[in-house]
Structures are given as C-alpha cells and as structure tokens.
Scaffold this motif. Structure first.
Motif, PDB file in Angstrom:
ATOM      1  N   THR A  17      90.183   5.762  21.892  1.00 28.30           N
ATOM      2  CA  THR A  17      91.538   6.265  21.660  1.00 28.30           C
ATOM      3  C   THR A  17      91.502   7.776  21.445  1.00 28.30           C
ATOM      4  N   VAL A  18      91.161   8.199  20.236  1.00 27.63           N
ATOM      5  CA  VAL A  18      91.128   9.625  19.901  1.00 27.63           C
ATOM      6  C   VAL A  18      90.098  10.371  20.746  1.00 27.63           C
ATOM      7  N   GLY A  19      88.880   9.831  20.824  1.00 25.37           N
ATOM      8  CA  GLY A  19      87.816  10.509  21.571  1.00 25.37           C
ATOM      9  C   GLY A  19      88.162  10.687  23.030  1.00 25.37           C
ATOM     10  N   SER A  20      88.756   9.670  23.631  1.00 26.05           N
ATOM     11  CA  SER A  20      89.126   9.767  25.043  1.00 26.05           C
ATOM     12  C   SER A  20      90.239  10.783  25.261  1.00 26.05           C
ATOM     13  N   ALA A  21      91.190  10.855  24.316  1.00 24.90           N
ATOM     14  CA  ALA A  21      92.252  11.857  24.437  1.00 24.90           C
ATOM     15  C   ALA A  21      91.677  13.261  24.369  1.00 24.90           C
ATOM     16  N   GLN A  22      90.726  13.481  23.463  1.00 22.74           N
ATOM     17  CA  GLN A  22      90.091  14.799  23.351  1.00 22.74           C
ATOM     18  C   GLN A  22      89.297  15.130  24.611  1.00 22.74           C
ATOM     19  N   ALA A  23      88.580  14.159  25.152  1.00 23.10           N
ATOM     20  CA  ALA A  23      87.734  14.393  26.323  1.00 23.10           C
ATOM     21  C   ALA A  23      88.538  14.769  27.551  1.00 23.10           C
ATOM     22  N   THR A  24      89.781  14.319  27.620  1.00 22.96           N
ATOM     23  CA  THR A  24      90.622  14.589  28.785  1.00 22.96           C
ATOM     24  C   THR A  24      91.591  15.739  28.550  1.00 22.96           C
ATOM     25  N   GLY A  25      91.449  16.429  27.424  1.00 22.13           N
ATOM     26  CA  GLY A  25      92.321  17.558  27.133  1.00 22.13           C
ATOM     27  C   GLY A  25      93.732  17.158  26.774  1.00 22.13           C
ATOM     28  N   MET A  26      93.916  15.941  26.255  1.00 21.38           N
ATOM     29  CA  MET A  26      95.265  15.436  25.988  1.00 21.38           C
ATOM     30  C   MET A  26      95.431  14.943  24.565  1.00 21.38           C
ATOM     31  N   ALA A  27      94.674  15.518  23.631  1.00 24.72           N
ATOM     32  CA  ALA A  27      94.755  15.082  22.241  1.00 24.72           C
ATOM     33  C   ALA A  27      96.100  15.396  21.607  1.00 24.72           C
ATOM     34  N   ASP A  28      96.872  16.269  22.226  1.00 24.28           N
ATOM     35  CA  ASP A  28      98.189  16.616  21.676  1.00 24.28           C
ATOM     36  C   ASP A  28      99.253  15.578  22.008  1.00 24.28           C
ATOM     37  N   ARG A  29      98.898  14.580  22.833  1.00 24.96           N
ATOM     38  CA  ARG A  29      99.922  13.601  23.229  1.00 24.96           C
ATOM     39  C   ARG A  29      99.418  12.167  23.287  1.00 24.96           C
ATOM     40  N   ARG A  30      98.117  11.952  23.267  1.00 30.28           N
ATOM     41  CA  ARG A  30      97.562  10.597  23.359  1.00 30.28           C
ATOM     42  C   ARG A  30      96.553  10.360  22.244  1.00 30.28           C
ATOM     43  N   GLY A  31      96.256   9.081  22.038  1.00 35.21           N
ATOM     44  CA  GLY A  31      95.153   8.724  21.149  1.00 35.21           C
ATOM     45  C   GLY A  31      95.549   8.413  19.723  1.00 35.21           C
ATOM     46  N   ARG A  32      96.782   8.757  19.318  1.00 36.93           N
ATOM     47  CA  ARG A  32      97.268   8.478  17.969  1.00 36.93           C
ATOM     48  C   ARG A  32      98.704   7.967  18.042  1.00 36.93           C
TER      49      ARG A  32
END
Length: 551
Positions: free
Chosen positions: A493-508
């Motif tokens: 969830t969080v790790g995958s969002a960070q890896a794809t440059g999308m932690a501001d909208r996915r993973g939480r």
C-alpha cells in the motif's frame, strides 16, 4: 469549510460496517469512510451529520487501501489467459499430452503458445525437442518459462528464425542453446527470444485491449486497484509499438479495471532533434517523460534489462554459480553501453527502472543511476532497481544514499526458491530478495509480483514476505529477512505508492486521497501466517466504485 460543518450537500458514498486500517499514522483505524468525486472526503467524525447517495455495507470486513503491484506484466498476463496453461502440470508426459491436444485442435501452421512452465517443478528437466517435433511436426511451438527469460521451441520454430542455417549468430544478450554437437536443444534464452517473438509481433490494439480486460478483471478479484506494467512497446516484453494507445482505448472503453502506470521499454526512446540549448538526449516524441498522465493512466520509468534471471542462471553475479565452476551469468550488453544508455535516459528527465538481479548487474545499475543523478538531479518518480535480488550490504548503503527503490518479489520464494538456493548456495541465498534489511536501512519497500512469472495475488506476496517459505517448506535464505504482517501490508500500500511517485494520492485512507479500497474477509494479522493467502477478497473499489464485489 470542513465537510462535517455543512449539511448542504450529499456525499457520493459512505462505506460503513467495516474496520478500516487506514495506513495513516494520525488516524490508524477508522469505521466509516466518505467518498466524493472518487476521493476520500473524510473518515469517522468527519462524516457526522452528512448523508450520501449510497451507503455501502461492508458486512464487518477488514478494509485497507487498495493493493498496488508495482512490477507486473499486464498485457503479457492477459494474453496468457488465452494460451495453453501448463501451470498445474509437473511431469513431461502430462505436458506433452496437453501440447498435443492443443496441436490437434489448431489450424495447420497455427502457433501453439504455452505459458506457466517451470522446470524446477519437473526436477530441472525441460521438454525434449524431439518429442515436441513428434507432437507438432508442422505447427510452431513456443513454451514460455515462468521467469520469462527463456523459452522452449520446436524445430519448426527454429527453422522459421533461421537458427538451423549455417552462419546463424546469437543476438547480443541471448542465445539459442545447443548441445555438444552443435544441434539446438530447443532452449532459447534472453534476447534470443525476441527473434521468435518478432514472427508474431505486433499484436493488434484490439487483442491487447482484450488482454488488459481479462487481466485487470482478475486484478479486481484479488484486491488490486493499481499496478505498473514493467515494460511495454518494445523488446521481448512489448507487444506493439502503440501499446500505450491500447491502454488508452481500454480505459476509454471501461475495460481497464485498475489504475495503470506503464514503463516504456528503453529501446523505444530515441534521439529527439530538440533545440541545442535543451541538450535533450533521448526520449519519446513530443518530449514525453516519466510522470505524464493522470490518476488512471500514466507513464512511469523507462525499463532496461541489464542481466537475466536466477531461475535460468543467466543473472550476472560477481562470483560463479554454486552449480558451476566457471560460470557467473552474463550482462545483456557491454557494461559501458548499459551505463551510457541509463545515463542518457536519466539526463533526459526519465526515471529509470533497471532490471538487475545478480550483484554484478546491480553494480552496473547503481553506478549508472548515480551518474545520471549527478548530471540531472532526482526525477519526479524514483529511480528503481527491478528485482534487486543478490544484494550485498555495501549495495544497500548506496541504494539508501541515492534514494533508489529496489523491488524484490516475495512470490518467487514459493515459485522458484528451492532452485535459487541450489544455484546460489546458502550464503548468497541469505542476501537474496531481501526484506527486513531494506526497511531497517530506511529504504522504500514496495509490493510486486512479476506476474505472470510468479503468482500475482497480493495476499500471496504478503504471506511470502512474512514466511519466506519455499515449496519444500524451507525458509529462503534467512528468517532475519522476514517481515511482520503490518510491514508486508504497508509494502503493498504505502510502499508501492512511494515507489511509483504517488504517495500524495494513494496508499492511505485519509481525506483527499483516492478512494481505492480492498475489503478482506479476515484480518491478515489475526490468522496464522500460512493462512493469509487464503483470505477471501470481499470487495474492491477504485475511486469509490466497485470493480469486484462478493459481500
């Protein structure tokens, strides 16, 4: 104005009667989630006094941010769903019988394409070309290994690619394997597969759209709301030079059932005659680069292969394989050429996803990425090392320093783990496909599968992150690399969002984030680790809309 301060409007949906693990440290557990315009409008008390067009009863399930697989091959997987599946077989007579049935049902000259073959499940044996020739004397046969890095073909296929002609030369980074007398065995490795695939490429966009529909329908059933297709439009992992167009058509037609990020194969990047002041380097026409797109479909890093696979012992190691006295695998090209290609892409604004499995290949990838960052800084999406399998401690330190994201695949433990231990020996297995060491070093760890090269269900990957168990029941490498269930859930969830440059909208699951949710029938933290993969997926929502429902 906060949503809870107003009763002048209605939300689209309120998700209720569930325990939500939000992955948000400020509000880790919630019991209601409101959705407006495809995003989360609020949780719990934020929703007091508000109504919604729809209230969705999640029947007491455990809900999390939707799972995100950052390295899979979606077009390829969707195509395999229409091919001859060998994945449930373990003996060569059974394999020959199934291939024979396919030949009997085929038109004269029609390709017999097979998927799911894993030679480790056959005691290391591969189909005999003489038997394939007997079964299929006129139809070309192409049996893809699960790793994707080698295939088995028959003589008809070899004749079609010219491998039986005097003077045939293997392509750089691959080979048509031959016996001691120079006769082809039917095994085709790495870049040599491209010669075979060129006989049937390109696929039509209609065929690719159908494949994406099939694949992402399965993704929805398994709780996946996002994925990254790790190589499109070129090389042996691409199916059409207009593969991105097929993705757009699938999205427009409502046949793409998860959010997609795609990696253009680096061979699709080329010189662009931009202004001399731009010092552009290489890229795609119109100057497109990593990050272009929206929440449903976007362009990710460019994908480059630096070496092969451990399953076929073609990954490039610094020391020889445990099964050989003088063979350590090979790079896909000269090290200097690989270095220059990666640097060129990075200088042109691209994030680079370098497939590097052996530690020698990882050295090449790290050095090139470091040079690219020195010249161009950090890209908007992290640079990545795909698989990052045999990973030394000194390489972990450099990866942490540079902010590179490694993407190990836990499903490989059950799939080919015992074979990798035999190839590497116990000492190197302990530093292969690492988990806890990466988190302890402060490195982003995402969830990924490499599907169809390994099982792609996220719950399988989560279980394998926790147990690291091989098919024989052994712990792969060392239990010191096992994750906790919480860490494994955060990876997908969080790790995958960070890896794809999308932690501001996915993973939480918190206000403003995309309303992508998976609902499980049990809490992975509350069952035995070996039962995690069997937990049913009750519902999957993308942007608050159901893509799968079994409530």
């Amino acid at each position: 104005m906060k949503a809870k301060d107003s009763d002048m409007f209605r939300l689209d949906t309120i998700l209720e009667n569930a325990t939500f693990l939000t992955m948000d440290d400020e509000h880790p557990v919630a019991h209601r989630v409101g959705v407006l315009g495809g995003r989360i409008a609020g949780v719990d008390d934020d929703l007091d006094g508000l109504d919604a067009v729809e209230r969705l009863d999640l029947r007491g399930g455990l809900a999390l941010p939707g799972f995100n697989d950052v390295h899979c091959h979606t077009t390829w997987y969707g195509l395999t769903l229409a091919e001859v599946d060998l994945g449930d077989l373990h003996t060569l007579p059974d394999l020959y019988a199934r291939v024979g049935d396919a030949v009997a049902a085929a038109r004269p000259g029609e390709w017999i394409r097979c998927t799911g073959f894993n030679h480790h499940l056959y005691g290391g044996e591969r189909p005999d070309i003489r038997e394939l020739d007997r079964i299929s004397p006129d139809n070309p046969v192409f049996i893809r290994q699960t790793s994707g890095h080698s295939s088995i073909v028959n003589t008809v296929t070899l004749r079609m690619i010219g491998a039986l002609q005097p003077g045939f030369r293997d392509p750089e980074g691959g080979r048509v394997v031959r016996d001691a007398h120079g006769a082809p065995t039917g095994l085709v490795e790495e870049q040599a597969q491209t010669i075979v695939q060129q006989l049937t490429l390109p696929y039509s966009t209609a065929a690719i759209v159908a494949a994406l529909d099939r694949a992402t329908t399965e993704y929805a059933r398994q709780g996946l709301t996002s994925f990254t297709d790790a190589g499109i439009a070129g090389g042996w992992i691409g199916y059409s030079p207009v593969e991105l167009l097929a993705y757009q058509q699938a999205l427009d037609a409502g046949r793409l059932h998860a959010r997609a990020q795609v990696m253009p194969f680096i061979g699709t990047l080329h010189d662009i005659p931009a202004h001399a002041d731009d010092d552009f380097g290489i890229g795609l026409d119109l100057g497109m680069r990593s990050g272009l797109g929206d929440d449903r479909l976007s362009i990710g890093p460019t994908k480059i292969f630096t070496d092969g696979a451990l399953s076929g012992e073609t990954a490039a190691l610094t020391e020889h394989y445990h099964t050989h006295d003088d063979f350590s695998g090979y790079l896909q090209d000269e090290a200097d050429l690989l270095h220059d290609r990666i640097v060129q892409a990075a200088r042109s604004g691209w994030a680079v996803a370098a497939h590097a499995i052996g530690d020698r290949a990882i050295d090449v990838a790290i050095d090139a990425i470091a040079e690219g960052m020195r010249l161009a800084g950090r890209p908007p999406i992290p640079h990545r090392i795909e698989h990052a399998a045999v990973l030394r401690d000194d390489q972990i330190a450099r990866i942490r320093e540079l902010g590179i994201v490694p993407t190990p695949q836990p499903a490989f433990f059950a799939n080919i783990g015992d074979g990798m231990i035999r190839s590497l020996g116990a000492e190197r297995a302990a530093i292969t496909y690492r988990g806890r060491s990466l988190l302890d070093a402060g490195i982003v760890l995402p969830g990924s599968s490499d599907r169809p090269c390994a099982p792609g269900e996220p719950l399988v990957g989560i279980q394998e992150f926790v147990t690291r168990e091989t098919a024989s029941g052994a712990v792969f490498g060392t239990s010191a690399e096992c994750l906790t269930v919480d860490q494994a859930l955060r990876a997908y969830t969080v790790g995958s969002a960070q890896a794809t440059g999308m932690a501001d909208r996915r993973g939480r699951l918190r206000r403003g984030m995309l309303a992508d949710v998976v609902v499980l029938g049990a809490d992975p933290r509350a069952v035995e680790p070996h039962e995690i993969a069997d937990i049913p997926v009750r519902a999957t929502l993308v942007g608050g809309r159901l893509t799968h429902e079994a409530l």
